[in-house]
Design a protein around this motif. Structure first.
Motif, PDB file in Angstrom:
ATOM      1  N   MET A 108      -8.757  13.477  -0.791  1.00  0.00           N
ATOM      2  CA  MET A 108      -8.690  12.782  -2.038  1.00  0.00           C
ATOM      3  C   MET A 108      -8.923  11.289  -1.224  1.00  0.00           C
ATOM      4  N   ALA A 109      -9.347  10.330  -2.063  1.00  0.00           N
ATOM      5  CA  ALA A 109      -9.845   9.088  -1.592  1.00  0.00           C
ATOM      6  C   ALA A 109      -8.670   8.218  -2.087  1.00  0.00           C
ATOM      7  N   THR A 110      -7.589   8.517  -2.431  1.00  0.00           N
ATOM      8  CA  THR A 110      -6.369   7.484  -2.591  1.00  0.00           C
ATOM      9  C   THR A 110      -5.273   7.685  -1.835  1.00  0.00           C
ATOM     10  N   LYS A 111      -5.450   8.288  -0.526  1.00  0.00           N
ATOM     11  CA  LYS A 111      -4.472   8.200   0.464  1.00  0.00           C
ATOM     12  C   LYS A 111      -3.873   7.091   1.095  1.00  0.00           C
ATOM     13  N   LYS A 112      -4.571   5.901   0.840  1.00  0.00           N
ATOM     14  CA  LYS A 112      -4.035   4.591   1.498  1.00  0.00           C
ATOM     15  C   LYS A 112      -3.203   4.167   0.490  1.00  0.00           C
ATOM     16  N   PRO A 113      -2.101   3.689   0.806  1.00  0.00           N
ATOM     17  CA  PRO A 113      -1.273   3.341  -0.483  1.00  0.00           C
ATOM     18  C   PRO A 113      -1.701   1.805  -1.027  1.00  0.00           C
ATOM     19  N   ILE A 114      -1.474   1.802  -2.202  1.00  0.00           N
ATOM     20  CA  ILE A 114      -1.733   0.814  -3.115  1.00  0.00           C
ATOM     21  C   ILE A 114      -1.159  -0.544  -2.635  1.00  0.00           C
ATOM     22  N   HIS A 115      -2.001  -1.412  -2.351  1.00  0.00           N
ATOM     23  CA  HIS A 115      -1.142  -2.651  -1.965  1.00  0.00           C
ATOM     24  C   HIS A 115      -0.563  -3.347  -2.932  1.00  0.00           C
ATOM     25  N   GLN A 116       0.903  -3.450  -2.759  1.00  0.00           N
ATOM     26  CA  GLN A 116       1.703  -4.057  -3.628  1.00  0.00           C
ATOM     27  C   GLN A 116       2.614  -5.069  -3.183  1.00  0.00           C
ATOM     28  N   LEU A 117       3.154  -6.074  -3.924  1.00  0.00           N
ATOM     29  CA  LEU A 117       4.246  -6.949  -3.645  1.00  0.00           C
ATOM     30  C   LEU A 117       5.374  -6.301  -3.839  1.00  0.00           C
ATOM     31  N   THR A 118       6.186  -6.576  -2.536  1.00  0.00           N
ATOM     32  CA  THR A 118       7.697  -6.102  -2.940  1.00  0.00           C
ATOM     33  C   THR A 118       8.295  -6.852  -3.894  1.00  0.00           C
ATOM     34  N   ALA A 119       9.406  -6.377  -4.307  1.00  0.00           N
ATOM     35  CA  ALA A 119      10.398  -7.198  -5.140  1.00  0.00           C
ATOM     36  C   ALA A 119      10.558  -8.536  -4.650  1.00  0.00           C
ATOM     37  N   ALA A 120      11.081  -8.528  -3.352  1.00  0.00           N
ATOM     38  CA  ALA A 120      11.394  -9.938  -2.678  1.00  0.00           C
ATOM     39  C   ALA A 120       9.976 -10.662  -2.638  1.00  0.00           C
ATOM     40  N   GLN A 121       8.911 -10.387  -2.236  1.00  0.00           N
ATOM     41  CA  GLN A 121       7.750 -10.936  -2.416  1.00  0.00           C
ATOM     42  C   GLN A 121       7.369 -11.718  -3.493  1.00  0.00           C
ATOM     43  N   PHE A 122       7.382 -10.696  -4.719  1.00  0.00           N
ATOM     44  CA  PHE A 122       7.362 -11.233  -5.989  1.00  0.00           C
ATOM     45  C   PHE A 122       8.205 -12.347  -6.375  1.00  0.00           C
ATOM     46  N   ASP A 123       9.623 -12.385  -5.907  1.00  0.00           N
ATOM     47  CA  ASP A 123      10.450 -13.187  -6.440  1.00  0.00           C
ATOM     48  C   ASP A 123      10.084 -14.695  -5.542  1.00  0.00           C
TER      49      ASP A 123
END
Ligand SMILES: [Zn+2]
Length: 303
Positions: free
Chosen positions: A1-16
């Motif tokens: 499956m082509a979706t093995k790499k995690p979706i890049h996402q801001l952590t809650a701390a990075q968001f804040d």
């Protein structure tokens, strides 16, 4: 499956940290909307006059020399005409992008502590509609095409998914037919369709898949046969128990369907045909930005 790499996402701390307050959100949006400086959204004129007493508001004298045209950072965006601060919108978008199977309006409502469920529902749908407006180049390389039926009650086993009725598919079963094409290592483009007849499927493929692909993979459904005229077609016959022959398989698009269905069944429980295109757009956006280090910025750019 082509979706093995995690979706890049801001952590809650990075968001804040990135968005400590409303000001920071306004500045971020302005940077996304007008990377080369603010322009009038109506006439495109550069250097509109800043309203000093009203932050994030400008007036343009180009398109309205007498009265001036006033606009703000949210003019023409999905954030216009709402009483929710931009920071709440950003948080909702962040939540939607970081959950692989999507986030229901109920979850958003509870998490955000909104006064009403309807608010969360409305915001999530506006975000989906914005993501749906994304435009694509035609898919190239090795492309897989497949359709599926989502929703309804009947079991959706692959080998009987078309049911009876000569390609009318899910009609009567309460299921919504969706066709999708995915370029291996590239983008997926999916669309809610009326039926799975040959004319519908080939029309979709001709519109979204380049004629210069190196290989186009489908299963044995007769609706795809006429594509052999215009494409190097590789057919895998699931009815005969075939799943992979050399490079010919439809595992990538089936992987996409499986994420989508787990989302629709597990997160959203029931999605009516009317709203299905919005959910398709949401899952498609997450999939197509699965390796984008700035998926959040990409989403804001469409809002
Ligand atoms: Zn103007």
């Amino acid at each position: 499956m082509a979706t093995k790499k995690p979706i890049h996402q801001l952590t809650a701390a990075q968001f804040d940290k990135a968005f400590p307050d409303e000001e920071a959100c306004c500045a971020y949006l302005v940077g996304k909307k007008w990377p080369k400086g603010v322009r009038c959204p109506r006439c495109g004129a550069e250097n509109p006059t800043e309203l000093k007493r009203n932050p994030w508001h400008w007036q343009c004298y180009q398109c309205a020399p007498q009265s001036s045209y006033r606009f703000s950072h949210i003019t023409g965006t999905i954030f216009e005409n709402t009483n929710k601060p931009l920071r709440a919108w950003f948080k909702v978008i962040h939540l939607m992008l970081t959950s692989k199977k999507g986030m229901s309006a109920l979850q958003i409502y509870r998490y955000m502590g909104f006064g009403s469920y309807k608010t969360a529902w409305y915001m999530a749908h506006r975000v989906r509609a914005a993501l749906a407006a994304q435009k694509f180049e035609k898919l190239g390389g090795i492309v897989e095409v497949d359709e599926t039926f989502v929703g309804g009650l009947a079991k959706n086993r692959h080998w009987d998914k078309r049911g009876g009725g000569g390609g009318t598919g899910g009609v009567g079963s309460g299921k919504t037919p969706i066709v999708g094409a995915v370029s291996r290592k590239g983008n997926a483009v999916c669309r809610v369709i009326e039926n799975v007849r040959a004319s519908t499927l080939t029309g979709f493929v001709n519109e979204v898949v380049s004629h210069k692909v190196s290989l186009l993979c489908t299963d044995q459904w007769t609706g795809y046969r006429r594509l052999a005229k215009d494409y190097p077609l590789g057919v895998i016959d699931h009815a005969r128990g075939e799943y992979v022959i050399g490079a010919v398989h439809t595992n990538t698009i089936e992987g996409f369907w499986s994420i989508f269905k787990r989302g629709v069944v597990g997160t959203f429980h029931k999605v009516s045909r009317k709203y299905m295109p919005l959910y398709v757009a949401e899952f498609q956006f997450r999939y197509n930005n699965r390796e984008n280090p700035d998926i959040f910025g990409a989403a804001i750019g469409h809002c």
